[in-house]
Design a protein around this motif. Structure first.
Motif, short mmCIF file in Angstrom:
data_model
loop_
_atom_site.label_atom_id
_atom_site.label_comp_id
_atom_site.label_asym_id
_atom_site.label_seq_id
_atom_site.Cartn_x
_atom_site.Cartn_y
_atom_site.Cartn_z
N ILE A 1 0.78 -1.36 0.09
CA ILE A 1 0.04 -0.03 0.12
C ILE A 1 0.93 1.08 0.11
N GLU A 2 0.87 2.21 -0.95
CA GLU A 2 1.51 3.00 -1.33
C GLU A 2 1.05 4.54 -0.59
N VAL A 3 1.75 4.96 0.23
CA VAL A 3 1.33 6.13 1.22
C VAL A 3 1.79 7.56 0.96
N LEU A 4 1.23 8.61 0.78
CA LEU A 4 1.93 10.09 0.93
C LEU A 4 1.45 10.35 2.35
N VAL A 5 2.75 11.02 3.03
CA VAL A 5 2.69 11.49 4.33
C VAL A 5 2.58 13.02 4.30
N VAL A 6 1.74 13.72 4.34
CA VAL A 6 1.54 15.28 4.42
C VAL A 6 1.49 15.85 5.78
N ASP A 7 2.68 16.75 6.08
CA ASP A 7 2.70 17.34 7.37
C ASP A 7 3.64 18.56 7.11
N ASP A 8 3.18 19.85 7.81
CA ASP A 8 3.84 20.96 7.48
C ASP A 8 5.46 21.03 8.35
N ASP A 9 5.47 20.10 9.35
CA ASP A 9 6.67 19.96 10.10
C ASP A 9 7.50 18.77 9.26
N THR A 10 8.40 19.06 9.02
CA THR A 10 9.49 17.87 8.34
C THR A 10 9.86 16.77 9.32
N ARG A 11 10.14 17.13 10.56
CA ARG A 11 10.39 15.91 11.57
C ARG A 11 9.27 15.20 11.89
N VAL A 12 8.30 15.93 12.01
CA VAL A 12 6.91 15.05 12.24
C VAL A 12 6.50 14.11 11.18
N ALA A 13 6.80 14.55 9.89
CA ALA A 13 6.63 14.06 8.78
C ALA A 13 7.54 12.67 8.73
N GLN A 14 8.96 12.87 9.06
CA GLN A 14 9.66 11.69 9.04
C GLN A 14 9.27 10.86 10.08
N VAL A 15 8.79 11.16 11.28
CA VAL A 15 8.35 10.15 12.35
C VAL A 15 7.43 9.46 11.88
N ASN A 16 6.37 10.25 11.28
CA ASN A 16 5.15 9.37 10.82
C ASN A 16 5.37 8.42 9.55
N ALA A 17 6.08 8.89 8.80
CA ALA A 17 6.61 8.04 7.67
C ALA A 17 7.40 6.72 8.33
N ALA A 18 8.33 6.92 9.19
CA ALA A 18 8.94 5.77 9.85
C ALA A 18 8.00 4.99 10.52
N TYR A 19 6.97 5.44 11.24
CA TYR A 19 5.76 4.71 11.60
C TYR A 19 5.26 3.95 10.59
N VAL A 20 4.78 4.36 9.50
CA VAL A 20 4.25 3.76 8.20
C VAL A 20 4.83 2.60 7.91
N GLU A 21 6.45 2.70 7.85
CA GLU A 21 7.38 1.51 7.28
C GLU A 21 7.16 0.32 8.07
N LYS A 22 7.03 0.94 9.42
CA LYS A 22 7.07 -0.27 10.35
C LYS A 22 5.90 -1.17 10.29
N VAL A 23 4.94 -0.91 9.60
CA VAL A 23 3.59 -1.74 9.63
C VAL A 23 3.79 -2.47 8.24
N PRO A 24 3.77 -3.90 8.40
CA PRO A 24 3.80 -4.81 7.20
C PRO A 24 2.95 -4.20 6.40
N GLY A 25 3.14 -4.38 4.89
CA GLY A 25 2.39 -4.15 3.69
C GLY A 25 2.31 -2.60 3.37
N PHE A 26 2.98 -1.81 4.04
CA PHE A 26 2.87 -0.36 3.77
C PHE A 26 4.19 0.21 3.45
N HIS A 27 4.30 1.18 2.50
CA HIS A 27 5.47 1.75 1.95
C HIS A 27 5.10 3.20 1.72
#
Length: 226
Positions: A2-28
């Motif tokens: 499942i391909e995901v676009l992470v949208v957040d005005d704070d680059t650090r928060v976006a990176q954290v959320n992206a890292a969270y997404v990558e930890k869930v099997p089946g998501f990229h």
């Protein structure tokens, strides 16, 4: 995947959320955006997107405005709002514009994981295709809602529960069932039922307002404000 676009005005928060997404099997994570314009550009240019994790407070517009523009362009990419916006009007607008879920910041990894896993379950259900009997329809609509309110009794809507919860959390003081009804658009009886549920689970506290005569009015306040 499942391909995901992470949208957040704070680059650090976006990176954290992206890292969270990558930890869930089946998501990229297919990409990150930090403004409304960048999000719309990536929605047009990325070869494939299934899901957008959408912040509401963006520097050049709101996340809901992005969702509106997506739908105007005919883009049906699924959206989960991930934002600090707690006001009921924003929650209602997100529902009307087709957001599948609404995750309030701040949250832990487990909170986002539950939303993503429920979304994956929804996709598996829908990929089956064909016609749906009532039980299957109920399962489709329940796939995303199951994780939003753990332990929600049968017959209770997670969407309504979220509206009532947000009303209490954003209120400056105790509210009656009628005031909740006016804010959310549900009936007074429905508001009372969900308020009693929140009280039983310890999320809301009951206070009594005594008038000149008659029974005292029941008023509710979010537990952390009591």
């Amino acid at each position: 995947m499942i391909e995901v676009l992470v949208v957040d005005d704070d680059t650090r928060v976006a990176q954290v959320n992206a890292a969270y997404v990558e930890k869930v099997p089946g998501f990229h994570v297919a990409g990150e955006a930090h403004s409304a314009a960048e999000a719309l550009r990536l929605l047009e240019t990325l070869p494939r997107l299934d899901l957008v994790l959408m912040d509401h407070y963006l520097p050049d517009d709101t996340g809901l405005a992005v969702v509106q523009e997506m739908r105007r362009r005919g883009q049906q990419t699924d959206v989960i709002m991930v934002t600090a916006a707690r006001d009921v009007s924003t929650v209602q607008a997100a529902m009307r514009h087709g957001a599948l879920q609404y995750l309030v910041k701040p949250f832990a990894f487990a909170g986002l994981r539950a939303k993503l896993e429920a979304y994956a379950e929804l996709r598996r259900t829908l990929d089956g295709g064909g016609e749906a009997e009532q039980a299957e329809v109920d399962r489709i609509f329940g796939a995303l809602s199951a994780s939003s309110e753990p332990g929600l009794p049968k017959g209770h809507s997670p969407t309504t529960a979220e509206l009532v919860r947000q009303s209490l959390m954003s209120a400056e003081g105790p509210l009656s069932a009628q005031e909740i009804a006016d804010r959310t658009g549900v009936s007074r009886q429905t508001a009372q039922r969900y308020l009693k549920l929140l009280e039983r689970t310890g999320r809301a506290r009951l206070t009594l307002k005594y008038g000149d005569a008659g029974r005292p009015e029941h008023r509710y306040v979010w537990a952390t404000r009591a």
